[in-house]
Motif scaffolding. Structure first.
Motif, PDB file in Angstrom:
ATOM      1  N   ASP A 139     -21.257   7.894 -20.522  1.00 44.23           N
ATOM      2  CA  ASP A 139     -22.659   8.258 -20.758  1.00 44.23           C
ATOM      3  C   ASP A 139     -22.811   9.595 -21.464  1.00 44.23           C
ATOM      4  O   ASP A 139     -23.779  10.318 -21.230  1.00 44.23           O
ATOM      5  CB  ASP A 139     -23.410   8.305 -19.416  1.00 44.23           C
ATOM      6  CG  ASP A 139     -23.444   6.948 -18.731  1.00 44.23           C
ATOM      7  OD1 ASP A 139     -23.505   5.936 -19.451  1.00 44.23           O
ATOM      8  OD2 ASP A 139     -23.394   6.905 -17.482  1.00 44.23           O
ATOM      9  N   ASP A 140     -21.866   9.938 -22.308  1.00 47.18           N
ATOM     10  CA  ASP A 140     -21.939  11.199 -23.039  1.00 47.18           C
ATOM     11  C   ASP A 140     -23.231  11.257 -23.856  1.00 47.18           C
ATOM     12  O   ASP A 140     -23.505  10.369 -24.673  1.00 47.18           O
ATOM     13  CB  ASP A 140     -20.734  11.323 -23.976  1.00 47.18           C
ATOM     14  CG  ASP A 140     -20.755  12.610 -24.763  1.00 47.18           C
ATOM     15  OD1 ASP A 140     -20.333  13.635 -24.221  1.00 47.18           O
ATOM     16  OD2 ASP A 140     -21.199  12.582 -25.927  1.00 47.18           O
ATOM     17  N   THR A 141     -24.043  12.295 -23.631  1.00 45.00           N
ATOM     18  CA  THR A 141     -25.352  12.360 -24.281  1.00 45.00           C
ATOM     19  C   THR A 141     -25.256  12.643 -25.774  1.00 45.00           C
ATOM     20  O   THR A 141     -26.099  12.188 -26.548  1.00 45.00           O
ATOM     21  CB  THR A 141     -26.225  13.430 -23.609  1.00 45.00           C
ATOM     22  OG1 THR A 141     -25.458  14.616 -23.404  1.00 45.00           O
ATOM     23  CG2 THR A 141     -26.740  12.943 -22.277  1.00 45.00           C
ATOM     24  N   SER A 142     -24.243  13.379 -26.190  1.00 42.92           N
ATOM     25  CA  SER A 142     -24.072  13.619 -27.629  1.00 42.92           C
ATOM     26  C   SER A 142     -23.868  12.295 -28.360  1.00 42.92           C
ATOM     27  O   SER A 142     -24.390  12.082 -29.460  1.00 42.92           O
ATOM     28  CB  SER A 142     -22.865  14.531 -27.874  1.00 42.92           C
ATOM     29  OG  SER A 142     -23.063  15.795 -27.310  1.00 42.92           O
ATOM     30  N   LYS A 143     -23.107  11.405 -27.738  1.00 43.96           N
ATOM     31  CA  LYS A 143     -22.863  10.091 -28.335  1.00 43.96           C
ATOM     32  C   LYS A 143     -24.169   9.319 -28.493  1.00 43.96           C
ATOM     33  O   LYS A 143     -24.386   8.656 -29.506  1.00 43.96           O
ATOM     34  CB  LYS A 143     -21.875   9.304 -27.460  1.00 43.96           C
ATOM     35  CG  LYS A 143     -21.534   7.930 -27.987  1.00 43.96           C
ATOM     36  CD  LYS A 143     -20.340   7.329 -27.249  1.00 43.96           C
ATOM     37  CE  LYS A 143     -20.603   7.105 -25.792  1.00 43.96           C
ATOM     38  NZ  LYS A 143     -19.482   6.403 -25.116  1.00 43.96           N
ATOM     39  N   GLN A 144     -25.050   9.449 -27.507  1.00 39.06           N
ATOM     40  CA  GLN A 144     -26.345   8.767 -27.582  1.00 39.06           C
ATOM     41  C   GLN A 144     -27.226   9.370 -28.671  1.00 39.06           C
ATOM     42  O   GLN A 144     -27.898   8.651 -29.411  1.00 39.06           O
ATOM     43  CB  GLN A 144     -27.037   8.831 -26.228  1.00 39.06           C
ATOM     44  CG  GLN A 144     -26.278   8.105 -25.125  1.00 39.06           C
ATOM     45  CD  GLN A 144     -26.948   8.257 -23.768  1.00 39.06           C
ATOM     46  OE1 GLN A 144     -28.094   7.862 -23.591  1.00 39.06           O
ATOM     47  NE2 GLN A 144     -26.238   8.846 -22.817  1.00 39.06           N
ATOM     48  N   VAL A 145     -27.232  10.707 -28.765  1.00 40.08           N
ATOM     49  CA  VAL A 145     -28.042  11.369 -29.797  1.00 40.08           C
ATOM     50  C   VAL A 145     -27.562  10.971 -31.192  1.00 40.08           C
ATOM     51  O   VAL A 145     -28.355  10.752 -32.115  1.00 40.08           O
ATOM     52  CB  VAL A 145     -27.976  12.903 -29.635  1.00 40.08           C
ATOM     53  CG1 VAL A 145     -28.682  13.595 -30.795  1.00 40.08           C
ATOM     54  CG2 VAL A 145     -28.603  13.329 -28.315  1.00 40.08           C
TER      55      VAL A 145
END
Length: 282
Positions: free
Chosen positions: A218-224
């Motif tokens: 759930d890495d947020t940078s990956k989502q952004v």
């Protein structure tokens, strides 16, 4: 946050709008206290704050924390989930000349990759080894605190195809010169799915290629960056040979032009206007 909370309790006519760019309930907790105790106390405080708030802004990726923890208190409808308002696309079109003392940092015969920020507990040895095997002449610029310089210097001795330049923190007006002059940005993800490195939004503002390293699902940078048209996500848990191949392929087309108008459509929630359009009606 707390000052506003106490003022609102004194004067009910004050508009109170908390902004959580890091999740309060789902963020990092003190290591010296039991997790269940810390989480419960934070949740209690957040409920008190939300009960007197007129509107609450929270980072959109923290929504999963509220759901996973079963947080469903009465004032949930006050929450609006947006991105961190750090994107300014004027940075991509306004040339910034390098000061004389920064000119030696950029190597025009190499691919200049820059990281700027705190390393925390993150290790860069993995990405350094990948870049060293990428069959490219790379100049890696690390702008970070002095406490990391020795380890980085030791790492650099192991890599022959990679030039590593280590700089201390600097004022943003100087850092922006290096960002504008660099070819690729490097981001190191967090191990907490509620925290988004704000530098990711700054990187996007320059409309340049971004390599981001992650080691959680759930890495947020990956989502952004999932919709960003010129990004490479490297998961440290993947096979090393596979990641080296991904980096080599990325270098074949990393310099493609990015459509700014398309980026503006993709990241409308990461601008100040997204916030002001809602605040004016509170």
């Amino acid at each position: 946050l707390l000052a506003g909370y106490y003022l609102r309790n004194i004067d009910k006519s004050i508009k109170y709008i908390p902004i959580y760019w890091d999740s309060m309930t789902g963020g990092y907790l003190p290591k010296y206290l039991p997790e269940s105790f810390s989480r419960r106390r934070r949740l209690c405080l957040e409920r008190k704050i939300s009960s007197i708030s007129d509107k609450i802004f929270a980072i959109k990726y923290s929504r999963i924390i509220y759901d996973s923890l079963g947080i469903n208190f009465e004032d949930r409808e006050k929450y609006t989930f947006l991105d961190i308002p750090r994107i300014d696309f004027s940075k991509s079109s306004n040339p910034i000349p390098l000061d004389e003392d920064l000119r030696p940092v950029i190597e025009h015969s190499s691919v200049n990759i820059i990281f700027a920020g705190s390393l925390g507990k993150r290790t860069v040895s993995y990405i350094l080894s990948l870049l060293n095997d990428a069959d490219k002449k790379i100049n890696l610029i690390m702008v970070c605190g002095k406490q990391y310089h020795y380890d980085l210097s030791e790492y650099s001795k192991s890599y022959q195809s990679l030039t590593l330049k280590i700089l201390d923190y600097m004022p943003y007006h100087k850092l922006s010169q290096l960002l504008y002059a660099s070819d690729i940005f490097l981001n190191l993800g967090n191990d907490n799915p509620c925290l988004v490195p704000s530098k990711v939004y700054d990187y996007i503002s320059y409309a340049k290629p971004i390599i981001s390293i992650c080691n959680i699902d759930d890495d947020t940078s990956k989502q952004v960056l999932s919709n960003y048209p010129n990004s490479l996500i490297i998961d440290e848990r993947d096979c090393r040979e596979y990641n080296v191949k991904k980096i080599k392929q990325f270098f074949y087309h990393y310099d493609k032009i990015i459509d700014i108008s398309k980026l503006k459509e993709l990241y409308t929630d990461a601008t100040g206007k997204a916030y002001s359009d809602i605040i004016r009606f509170v």
